[in-house]
Design a protein around this motif. Structure first.
Motif, PDB file in Angstrom:
ATOM      1  N   TYR A  13     -12.135   7.043  -1.164  1.00 17.83           N
ATOM      2  CA  TYR A  13     -12.288   7.441  -2.572  1.00 17.83           C
ATOM      3  C   TYR A  13     -13.675   7.020  -3.049  1.00 17.83           C
ATOM      4  O   TYR A  13     -14.261   6.068  -2.522  1.00 17.83           O
ATOM      5  CB  TYR A  13     -11.243   6.727  -3.427  1.00 17.83           C
ATOM      6  CG  TYR A  13      -9.832   7.205  -3.201  1.00 17.83           C
ATOM      7  CD1 TYR A  13      -9.246   8.125  -4.065  1.00 17.83           C
ATOM      8  CD2 TYR A  13      -9.084   6.740  -2.128  1.00 17.83           C
ATOM      9  CE1 TYR A  13      -7.942   8.562  -3.862  1.00 17.83           C
ATOM     10  CE2 TYR A  13      -7.780   7.170  -1.916  1.00 17.83           C
ATOM     11  CZ  TYR A  13      -7.214   8.082  -2.792  1.00 17.83           C
ATOM     12  OH  TYR A  13      -5.928   8.515  -2.587  1.00 17.83           O
ATOM     13  N   GLY A  68     -10.527  -3.222  -1.712  1.00 27.48           N
ATOM     14  CA  GLY A  68     -10.732  -1.912  -1.087  1.00 27.48           C
ATOM     15  C   GLY A  68     -10.761  -0.873  -2.196  1.00 27.48           C
ATOM     16  O   GLY A  68      -9.895  -0.882  -3.075  1.00 27.48           O
ATOM     17  N   PHE A  69     -11.767   0.006  -2.155  1.00 31.32           N
ATOM     18  CA  PHE A  69     -11.924   0.904  -3.299  1.00 31.32           C
ATOM     19  C   PHE A  69     -11.007   2.116  -3.169  1.00 31.32           C
ATOM     20  O   PHE A  69     -11.356   3.121  -2.544  1.00 31.32           O
ATOM     21  CB  PHE A  69     -13.378   1.355  -3.450  1.00 31.32           C
ATOM     22  CG  PHE A  69     -13.551   2.148  -4.710  1.00 31.32           C
ATOM     23  CD1 PHE A  69     -13.632   1.500  -5.931  1.00 31.32           C
ATOM     24  CD2 PHE A  69     -13.547   3.528  -4.692  1.00 31.32           C
ATOM     25  CE1 PHE A  69     -13.722   2.219  -7.105  1.00 31.32           C
ATOM     26  CE2 PHE A  69     -13.640   4.258  -5.860  1.00 31.32           C
ATOM     27  CZ  PHE A  69     -13.730   3.598  -7.068  1.00 31.32           C
ATOM     28  N   CYS A  70      -9.821   2.002  -3.720  1.00 25.51           N
ATOM     29  CA  CYS A  70      -8.901   3.134  -3.734  1.00 25.51           C
ATOM     30  C   CYS A  70      -7.736   2.798  -4.651  1.00 25.51           C
ATOM     31  O   CYS A  70      -7.522   1.639  -4.980  1.00 25.51           O
ATOM     32  CB  CYS A  70      -8.381   3.423  -2.329  1.00 25.51           C
ATOM     33  SG  CYS A  70      -7.085   2.307  -1.827  1.00 25.51           S
ATOM     34  N   ILE A  99       0.857  -1.192   0.000  1.00 24.73           N
ATOM     35  CA  ILE A  99       0.000   0.000   0.000  1.00 24.73           C
ATOM     36  C   ILE A  99       0.891   1.238   0.000  1.00 24.73           C
ATOM     37  O   ILE A  99       1.818   1.335   0.809  1.00 24.73           O
ATOM     38  CB  ILE A  99      -0.918   0.013   1.242  1.00 24.73           C
ATOM     39  CG1 ILE A  99      -1.927  -1.141   1.157  1.00 24.73           C
ATOM     40  CG2 ILE A  99      -1.648   1.347   1.374  1.00 24.73           C
ATOM     41  CD1 ILE A  99      -2.818  -1.284   2.375  1.00 24.73           C
ATOM     42  N   CYS A 148      -3.019   6.337   0.443  1.00 23.28           N
ATOM     43  CA  CYS A 148      -4.031   5.791   1.350  1.00 23.28           C
ATOM     44  C   CYS A 148      -4.706   6.903   2.150  1.00 23.28           C
ATOM     45  O   CYS A 148      -4.060   7.836   2.607  1.00 23.28           O
ATOM     46  CB  CYS A 148      -3.368   4.794   2.305  1.00 23.28           C
ATOM     47  SG  CYS A 148      -4.454   4.204   3.600  1.00 23.28           S
ATOM     48  N   GLU A 149      -6.009   6.765   2.309  1.00 18.68           N
ATOM     49  CA  GLU A 149      -6.804   7.744   3.052  1.00 18.68           C
ATOM     50  C   GLU A 149      -7.217   7.213   4.418  1.00 18.68           C
ATOM     51  O   GLU A 149      -7.928   7.883   5.160  1.00 18.68           O
ATOM     52  CB  GLU A 149      -8.073   8.047   2.254  1.00 18.68           C
ATOM     53  CG  GLU A 149      -7.855   8.949   1.079  1.00 18.68           C
ATOM     54  CD  GLU A 149      -8.192  10.378   1.450  1.00 18.68           C
ATOM     55  OE1 GLU A 149      -9.355  10.636   1.770  1.00 18.68           O
ATOM     56  OE2 GLU A 149      -7.288  11.216   1.446  1.00 18.68           O
ATOM     57  N   GLY A 150      -6.840   5.974   4.703  1.00 19.91           N
ATOM     58  CA  GLY A 150      -7.175   5.398   6.009  1.00 19.91           C
ATOM     59  C   GLY A 150      -8.653   5.123   6.205  1.00 19.91           C
ATOM     60  O   GLY A 150      -9.137   5.089   7.334  1.00 19.91           O
ATOM     61  N   CYS A 151      -9.382   4.904   5.104  1.00 15.51           N
ATOM     62  CA  CYS A 151     -10.839   4.725   5.233  1.00 15.51           C
ATOM     63  C   CYS A 151     -11.205   3.358   5.798  1.00 15.51           C
ATOM     64  O   CYS A 151     -12.277   3.166   6.345  1.00 15.51           O
ATOM     65  CB  CYS A 151     -11.512   4.920   3.885  1.00 15.51           C
ATOM     66  SG  CYS A 151     -11.142   3.605   2.705  1.00 15.51           S
ATOM     67  N   GLY A 152     -10.319   2.374   5.641  1.00 17.47           N
ATOM     68  CA  GLY A 152     -10.572   1.041   6.188  1.00 17.47           C
ATOM     69  C   GLY A 152     -11.385   0.142   5.271  1.00 17.47           C
ATOM     70  O   GLY A 152     -11.721  -0.981   5.640  1.00 17.47           O
ATOM     71  N   ASP A 153     -11.697   0.610   4.062  1.00 17.96           N
ATOM     72  CA  ASP A 153     -12.517  -0.221   3.167  1.00 17.96           C
ATOM     73  C   ASP A 153     -11.807  -1.533   2.821  1.00 17.96           C
ATOM     74  O   ASP A 153     -12.446  -2.576   2.676  1.00 17.96           O
ATOM     75  CB  ASP A 153     -12.840   0.563   1.886  1.00 17.96           C
ATOM     76  CG  ASP A 153     -13.897  -0.129   1.048  1.00 17.96           C
ATOM     77  OD1 ASP A 153     -14.896  -0.586   1.632  1.00 17.96           O
ATOM     78  OD2 ASP A 153     -13.722  -0.239  -0.174  1.00 17.96           O
ATOM     79  N   CYS A 154     -10.484  -1.487   2.725  1.00 18.84           N
ATOM     80  CA  CYS A 154      -9.744  -2.719   2.392  1.00 18.84           C
ATOM     81  C   CYS A 154      -9.891  -3.753   3.508  1.00 18.84           C
ATOM     82  O   CYS A 154      -9.998  -4.952   3.241  1.00 18.84           O
ATOM     83  CB  CYS A 154      -8.276  -2.410   2.127  1.00 18.84           C
ATOM     84  SG  CYS A 154      -7.533  -1.315   3.321  1.00 18.84           S
ATOM     85  N   SER A 165      -4.577   3.050  -3.885  1.00 21.97           N
ATOM     86  CA  SER A 165      -3.346   2.997  -3.084  1.00 21.97           C
ATOM     87  C   SER A 165      -2.516   1.742  -3.301  1.00 21.97           C
ATOM     88  O   SER A 165      -1.352   1.704  -2.932  1.00 21.97           O
ATOM     89  CB  SER A 165      -3.693   3.046  -1.592  1.00 21.97           C
ATOM     90  OG  SER A 165      -4.640   4.018  -1.328  1.00 21.97           O
ATOM     91  N   PHE A 166      -3.141   0.701  -3.859  1.00 22.37           N
ATOM     92  CA  PHE A 166      -2.462  -0.595  -3.912  1.00 22.37           C
ATOM     93  C   PHE A 166      -1.574  -0.755  -5.131  1.00 22.37           C
ATOM     94  O   PHE A 166      -1.957  -0.394  -6.239  1.00 22.37           O
ATOM     95  CB  PHE A 166      -3.493  -1.723  -3.958  1.00 22.37           C
ATOM     96  CG  PHE A 166      -4.286  -1.832  -2.696  1.00 22.37           C
ATOM     97  CD1 PHE A 166      -3.848  -2.617  -1.655  1.00 22.37           C
ATOM     98  CD2 PHE A 166      -5.459  -1.129  -2.552  1.00 22.37           C
ATOM     99  CE1 PHE A 166      -4.570  -2.713  -0.487  1.00 22.37           C
ATOM    100  CE2 PHE A 166      -6.192  -1.210  -1.388  1.00 22.37           C
ATOM    101  CZ  PHE A 166      -5.750  -2.006  -0.349  1.00 22.37           C
ATOM    102  N   ARG A 223      -2.933   2.578   6.165  1.00 26.49           N
ATOM    103  CA  ARG A 223      -2.897   1.118   6.238  1.00 26.49           C
ATOM    104  C   ARG A 223      -1.587   0.603   5.653  1.00 26.49           C
ATOM    105  O   ARG A 223      -1.005   1.217   4.752  1.00 26.49           O
ATOM    106  CB  ARG A 223      -4.041   0.493   5.427  1.00 26.49           C
ATOM    107  CG  ARG A 223      -5.415   0.799   5.964  1.00 26.49           C
ATOM    108  CD  ARG A 223      -5.622   0.171   7.331  1.00 26.49           C
ATOM    109  NE  ARG A 223      -6.948   0.449   7.851  1.00 26.49           N
ATOM    110  CZ  ARG A 223      -7.303   1.590   8.435  1.00 26.49           C
ATOM    111  NH1 ARG A 223      -6.429   2.558   8.576  1.00 26.49           N
ATOM    112  NH2 ARG A 223      -8.529   1.762   8.885  1.00 26.49           N
TER     113      ARG A 223
HETATM  114  S1  SF4 Z   1      -9.167   1.118   1.110  1.00 28.54           S
HETATM  115 FE1  SF4 Z   1      -7.369   2.226   0.350  1.00 28.54          FE
HETATM  116  S2  SF4 Z   1      -7.603   4.282   1.212  1.00 28.54           S
HETATM  117 FE2  SF4 Z   1      -8.926   2.952   2.395  1.00 28.54          FE
HETATM  118  S3  SF4 Z   1      -7.615   2.284   4.107  1.00 28.54           S
HETATM  119 FE3  SF4 Z   1      -7.435   0.694   2.522  1.00 28.54          FE
HETATM  120  S4  SF4 Z   1      -5.600   1.319   1.397  1.00 28.54           S
HETATM  121 FE4  SF4 Z   1      -6.221   3.107   2.552  1.00 28.54          FE
END
Ligand code: SF4
Length: 649
Positions: A617, A169-171, A122, A127-133, A173-174, A153
């Motif tokens: 995101y 996870g919808f972003c 990541i 990363c926005e730290g949203c926790g979706d992942c 960052s990966f 994350r």
């Molecule tokens: S889904 Fe993406 S933005 Fe959200 S915490 Fe996980 S890595 Fe970060």
């Protein structure tokens, strides 16, 4: 239920192994009992419909299913299948085909299963730290990472099962790293614990004739808890001592609480139970603080008898999957253990940090803890027999011995080991961040994000808040909060910014430093202009190869177009909302500083912190923003009419 015509859906979880007792095959027949055999039985019994869900549907390609009412689907369709089955009258069944995670790792280690040459990383800047992942993958290898710009994350590469479900996870960052391998930490001479000078030999407890030494290893499944119990058993056996070991209560599952009990006696006759009884533990090897304060472990402790060797690093629990703001209560755990056994009964250090820094892998934390307890003189076993047990275990022998030795060093002279783990931190105290330094770093970031003028707008606004707060209450905490969250809103991550952050030199160097061999990077993105949507109307991510880096470099250079008529990405609702939010936030803060006083300072802080909730995101951010807006409206109402709230109360 078929005969009775009951309307029901059975869920059969097929984990491909009898995981609790050592991974034997499922079924008594020589060929085992396969998913298709189960499906066939259900079909023959008269089930209305049977669906096998799996994350590898391709393994069933060309396989003949038992009937028209039996199908193979991807596990992503599970929700849809459940809804479908809800409408079917009669008995249906879903067979969830997924190999036990512990067993999978075991097979990979033994070379009987393919170890995918893929790793997920990541980019914490994106990363926005949203926790979706965490929510999408339900995976505990997605761990919190505290950074300058808030909680992000990271993937724990030591425990990662490589099922890549976190990619859902919808972003953007990966990145996935295909090929190559994780770089092993080079073991320089200075990093050998055997060459750091002599250590005193501990006084190994001598057992009386009928004495039984109770040891409980309390930790998290999948990290070697059971192996430590086995090592103790083998070492005792080598010495001709009596020994009973039992892996108790918890499942040896990845991320689950797991205990291994070992009873060591001068003779086998001395041992009359299979588990360490209440208040009968002489040693707790607390590999995880949260498991150590579980009632199951606490019940074995007694002040004056029990010693606890505590690894202060705690693995995030399932609570973190559900709550992105979860705080790890490891300090509270240490206090609770100290209450149970007294301060003299506990020895603690961060074995994960030490194992990672000194051995390159947190998997060596448990043998380190073992060495720690032995050096403290809390274990009635000889060094030679423990070393022989490690040899007979025949896995990473030298590394396990080295980890044991590091544990001994930590017990003997913790400060010297900590110095090697995080040089400089032992004697230096971290200075509290000043508003000036906090703002300075963000001004630099925003200059890179857009330009000097943009960064100056930010600074001017924070300065204004600082003056107002100093005059009204003589504090700086509101200023710091605004400095953090106005920055967060102004540095919204559009296409140009994601491109800039993915081409960040420090990030690319970090990735290159993590891997060796022939590897390539992939990106997982859902560009709104070309991405497909799922049934819920949400954009779907696609994989882009290494060429994307060139695309990112080009795109990052176009950041000057941001917010102009030529900004094609800026025309989406998401981007318009992000730009508008900056103005809305500033307006709220203007209102706050105009009426700030000591009585409403706390409410001002709550208002200023609102952007903390606006993470993620696309649809994830949209959902979080909707919740934040409700809270925003409530707080502004409270701000404008504080008396109204008191009256209502
Ligand atoms: S889904 Fe993406 S933005 Fe959200 S915490 Fe996980 S890595 Fe970060």
């Amino acid at each position: 239920s078929i005969a009775a015509g009951v309307n029901i859906t059975y869920k059969i979880l097929y984990n491909d192994a009898v995981a609790m007792t050592g991974g034997q095959q499922v079924g008594e027949r020589p060929e085992g009992h396969s998913v298709l055999q189960i499906a066939e039985s259900l079909h023959a019994e008269g089930a209305k419909k049977v669906i096998v869900v799996t994350d590898e549907p391709e393994k069933y390609d060309g396989v003949k299913v038992p009937g028209d009412n039996v199908a193979i689907r991807h596990r992503d369709d599970l929700d849809e299948i459940q809804r479908e089955f809800r409408e079917i009258k009669g008995t249906t069944a879903i067979i969830y085909d997924q190999t036990c995670a512990t067993e999978k790792r075991r097979r990979r280690k033994r070379g009987t299963a393919v170890d995918p040459a893929v790793r997920v990383v990541i980019n914490e800047l994106v990363c926005e730290g949203c926790g979706d992942c965490s929510v999408q993958s339900n995976c505990l290898s997605v761990e919190p990472l505290e950074t300058e710009f808030g909680r992000k994350r990271t993937i724990n590469q030591s425990t990662c099962n490589k099922d890549t479900s976190c990619l859902k996870g919808f972003c953007p960052s990966f990145i996935t790293v295909e090929g190559g391998a994780l770089k092993k930490k080079s073991k320089s001479k200075a990093n050998s614990p055997f060459e750091l000078g002599a250590m005193p030999e501990p006084v190994v407890p001598q057992l009386a004739r009928d004495q039984v030494w109770g040891v409980v290893v309390a930790g998290v499944g999948g990290t070697g808890v059971i192996t430590i119990g086995q090592l103790l058993g083998m070492a005792a056996h080598i010495e001709g001592k009596g020994i009973v070991t039992q892996d108790a209560a918890g499942l040896a599952q990845k991320g689950g609480a797991t205990w291994s009990h070992a009873l060591i006696g001068e003779s086998q006759d001395a041992i009359r139970t299979t588990r360490v009884g209440t208040a009968a533990a002489d040693l707790i090897l607390a590999a995880d603080p949260l498991v150590a304060v579980n009632a199951e472990t606490l019940a074995r402790m007694r002040e004056g008898r029990t010693h606890v060797a505590l690894n202060t690093h705690s693995t995030p629990t399932a609570a973190f999957v559900r709550n992105a703001n979860w705080q790890n209560p490891q300090d509270d755990c240490a206090s609770e253990i100290a209450r149970a056994v007294g301060l003299d009964g506990v020895g603690a250090f961060d074995a994960d940090a030490a194992a990672n820094a000194l051995m390159g892998d947190t998997l060596y934390a448990n043998p380190m803890l073992l060495g720690y307890a032995w050096q403290k003189g809390w274990m009635p076993l000889d060094y030679a027999s423990l070393m022989r047990a490690i040899e007979l275990n025949n896995v990473a022998i030298e590394n396990n011995k080295t980890a044991f030795e590091w544990g001994r060093r930590a017990a003997h002279d913790l400060a010297s080991v900590q110095k090697l783990v995080s040089p400089g931190q032992v004697i230096e105290f971290k200075k509290r961040d000043t508003v000036e330094s906090l703002v300075k770093r963000r001004v630099e970031f925003l200059t890179g994000y857009q330009n000097t003028a943009y960064a100056e707008q930010y600074k001017a606004f924070v300065d204004k808040v600082q003056k107002a707060e100093a005059a009204a209450v003589g504090k700086t905490v509101l200023t710091e909060t605004v400095a953090r969250y106005l920055f967060k809103l102004m540095a919204y991550k559009d296409e140009y910014e994601v491109a800039r952050l993915h081409t960040d030199t420090a990030f690319l160097e970090r990735v290159n430093g993590m891997f060796e061999g022939d590897f390539k990077l992939n990106y997982h993105l859902a560009p709104p202009i070309i991405a497909k949507k799922n049934a819920k109307g949400q954009l779907q991510k696609q994989k882009f190869g290494a060429g994307m880096l060139t695309g990112f470099r080009f795109l990052a250079k176009l950041k000057g177009l941001r917010g102009t008529a030529l900004d094609i990405f800026g025309r989406t609702e998401e981007r318009k909302t992000e730009r508008a939010l900056i103005g809305e936030y500033r307006a709220s803060i203007e209102e706050v500083i105009a009426g700030l006083n000591a009585a409403n300072h706390a409410t001002a802080l709550e208002i200023a912190s609102l952007p903390e909730q606006i993470r993620g995101y696309g649809h994830v951010k949209e959902r979080n923003l909707a919740a934040a807006r409700t809270r925003w409206a409530d707080l502004l109402a409270k701000w404008r009419n504080p008396a109204g709230e008191r009256a209502a109360a």
